[in-house]
Design an enzyme around this catalytic site. Structure first.
Site, short mmCIF file in Angstrom:
data_model
loop_
_atom_site.label_atom_id
_atom_site.label_comp_id
_atom_site.label_asym_id
_atom_site.label_seq_id
_atom_site.Cartn_x
_atom_site.Cartn_y
_atom_site.Cartn_z
NE ARG A 170 -3.74 -2.43 0.38
CZ ARG A 170 -4.33 -3.14 -0.52
NH1 ARG A 170 -4.18 -2.52 -1.63
NH2 ARG A 170 -5.14 -4.06 -0.44
NE ARG A 229 -0.70 -9.97 -18.67
CZ ARG A 229 -1.14 -10.68 -19.70
NH1 ARG A 229 -1.36 -12.13 -19.75
NH2 ARG A 229 -1.34 -10.02 -20.83
N GLY A 257 -10.55 -6.64 -3.85
CA GLY A 257 -10.53 -8.04 -3.37
C GLY A 257 -10.26 -9.20 -4.43
N GLY A 259 -7.82 -9.61 -6.35
CA GLY A 259 -6.48 -10.08 -6.21
C GLY A 259 -6.21 -11.34 -5.36
CG ASP A 260 -7.10 -9.92 -1.49
OD1 ASP A 260 -5.82 -9.96 -1.39
OD2 ASP A 260 -7.46 -9.01 -1.32
P1 ATP Z 1 -6.72 -6.00 -5.84
O1 ATP Z 1 -5.25 -5.72 -5.24
O2 ATP Z 1 -7.62 -4.90 -5.86
O3 ATP Z 1 -7.23 -7.00 -5.14
P2 ATP Z 1 -5.03 -7.04 -7.94
O4 ATP Z 1 -4.51 -5.79 -8.39
O5 ATP Z 1 -4.13 -7.63 -7.14
O6 ATP Z 1 -6.34 -6.72 -7.27
P3 ATP Z 1 -6.15 -7.88 -10.49
O7 ATP Z 1 -5.16 -8.16 -11.61
O8 ATP Z 1 -6.78 -6.63 -10.49
O9 ATP Z 1 -5.34 -7.78 -9.14
O10 ATP Z 1 -7.19 -8.79 -10.44
C1 ATP Z 1 -6.57 -10.16 -10.18
C2 ATP Z 1 -7.30 -11.32 -10.80
O11 ATP Z 1 -8.81 -11.11 -11.00
C3 ATP Z 1 -6.95 -10.99 -12.34
O12 ATP Z 1 -5.58 -11.75 -12.80
C4 ATP Z 1 -8.09 -11.73 -13.20
O13 ATP Z 1 -8.00 -12.99 -13.02
C5 ATP Z 1 -9.22 -11.31 -12.24
N1 ATP Z 1 -9.59 -10.05 -12.80
C6 ATP Z 1 -9.65 -8.83 -12.20
N2 ATP Z 1 -10.17 -7.93 -13.03
C7 ATP Z 1 -11.02 -8.38 -13.92
C8 ATP Z 1 -11.78 -8.21 -14.79
N3 ATP Z 1 -12.19 -6.93 -15.04
N4 ATP Z 1 -12.36 -9.11 -15.45
C9 ATP Z 1 -12.04 -10.35 -15.46
N5 ATP Z 1 -11.50 -10.97 -14.55
C10 ATP Z 1 -10.66 -9.88 -13.66
MG MG Z 2 -3.57 -7.07 -4.98
#
Ligand code: ATP
Ligand code: MG
Length: 317
Positions: A170, A229, A257, A259-260
């Site tokens: 963060r 991604r 969430g 990502g988690d």
């Molecule tokens: P956060 O920290 O907000 O929880 P993050 O940045 O760690 O998220 P992201 O890449 O945004 O991770 O999202 C994690 C996974 O969730 C992606 O790799 C994908 O599989 C899925 N995901 C996220 N956004 C989308 C979307 N708009 N449509 C489909 N799948 C998504």
């Molecule tokens: Mg994340």
């Protein structure tokens, strides 16, 4: 006490969200919440919903926000017996607002709340455990929480468990890139699995370009790197192969969430000895479904739903 397969440690928070976008947190407007949250808690809840035994090491206050968290985790099958209830401070809180460009801003009450009073891990917790999950958000919250995570990594690896690490650092809580790399080092050194986003991979290694950064992590001894991604899915790097797996198309309501949930799907896939591409599909399915409900933990998918979206045979658990 029966040991859990997966142990998650860190901050337990409720999230209070702005109802509308483009509403900065410095002036009056409507909020909605409390929603159970905290990255390690979302991970734990999703892993439990996928049918695995999960225990959480953390703390809440003796207040209704703490009840909100405990009720949800218990309801979804997480072992809450290592969660302390502290009377001296209130349950952790995060306020969040979204902007039309997709960016978000937080105000965190973590280190100075019950979320920061994580009980000492014990060797007994890790007997028979397969995974310990650590989040960068916990490492960046306070010195005390960081030390608890380092200690948990030592105990877990000594007991034969593997460490998964989401460097969801963060920027609001950190003091520069060097400091950030420094605090992550003891965890990266122990990690079998790292699950960064593009910028996190670069930040964590100081290497420009996500591919090069993930290769650098492999060279440091991490076995698998799952690069998240967003709507493009993920790319998985391992010594033997690199696989890119597209995301599932969903109607995004609240991406916090995702990502988690993805992390939990990935750890569960590896635990069930799925192939790397099947594991990536399960993780993508959990991430996508995680983004379909308002509230960080609300989209955590039940096992059947996640396996169906990932087009995987769902051996009952
Ligand atoms: P956060 O920290 O907000 O929880 P993050 O940045 O760690 O998220 P992201 O890449 O945004 O991770 O999202 C994690 C996974 O969730 C992606 O790799 C994908 O599989 C899925 N995901 C996220 N956004 C989308 C979307 N708009 N449509 C489909 N799948 C998504
Ligand atoms: Mg994340």
């Amino acid at each position: 006490m029966a040991t859990s397969e997966i142990i998650s440690v860190g901050e337990l928070l409720v999230e209070i969200m702005r109802k509308r976008v483009d509403s900065p947190l410095h002036s009056p407007d409507d909020f909605v919440g409390p929603f159970p949250s905290g990255a390690p808690a979302i991970f734990a809840d999703q892993a439990a919903r996928l049918g695995h035994s999960v225990a959480f090491l953390g703390a809440v206050g003796e207040d209704d926000f703490g009840k909100c968290l405990l009720d949800r985790l218990k309801q979804d099958g997480v072992d809450t017996s290592y969660i302390a209830r502290v009377s001296t401070v209130a349950t952790g809180v995060a306020f969040v607002t979204y902007f039309a460009d997709g960016s978000r801003r937080f105000i965190f009450h973590i280190g100075n709340s019950a979320a920061g009073q994580i009980p000492e891990p014990t060797a007994g917790m890790f007997v028979g455990a397969k995974w310990l999950h650590i989040c960068g958000s916990t490492l960046s919250a306070s010195e005390q929480m960081r030390q608890t995570c380092y200690e948990a990594c030592e105990l877990a690896t000594a007991a034969g468990a593997r460490v998964s690490f989401d460097p969801n650092l963060r920027p609001e809580l950190l003091g520069g890139e060097e400091a950030l790399r420094h605090i992550c080092t003891p965890v990266v050194d122990k990690a079998a699995l790292v699950l960064p986003s593009f910028t996190e991979a670069e930040l964590l290694t100081g290497v420009v370009g996500a591919e090069a950064a993930c290769s650098a992590l492999l060279e440091r001894g991490v076995e698998v790197i799952a690069l998240k991604r967003g709507s493009a899915g993920c790319t998985v790097f391992a010594e033997a192969e690199t696989v890119s797996v597209p995301a599932y198309e969903v109607k995004v309501v609240d991406p916090t969430g995702a990502g988690d949930c993805f992390d939990a799907g990935f750890v569960v896939g590896l635990t069930e000895r799925l192939s790397l591409s099947e594991t990536a599909r399960l993780a993508n399915a959990c991430g996508a479904l995680g983004a379909t409900a308002q509230g960080p933990m609300e989209g955590a998918a039940p096992r059947a739903k996640a396996f169906k979206l990932a087009n995987l045979a769902d051996g009952d658990r």
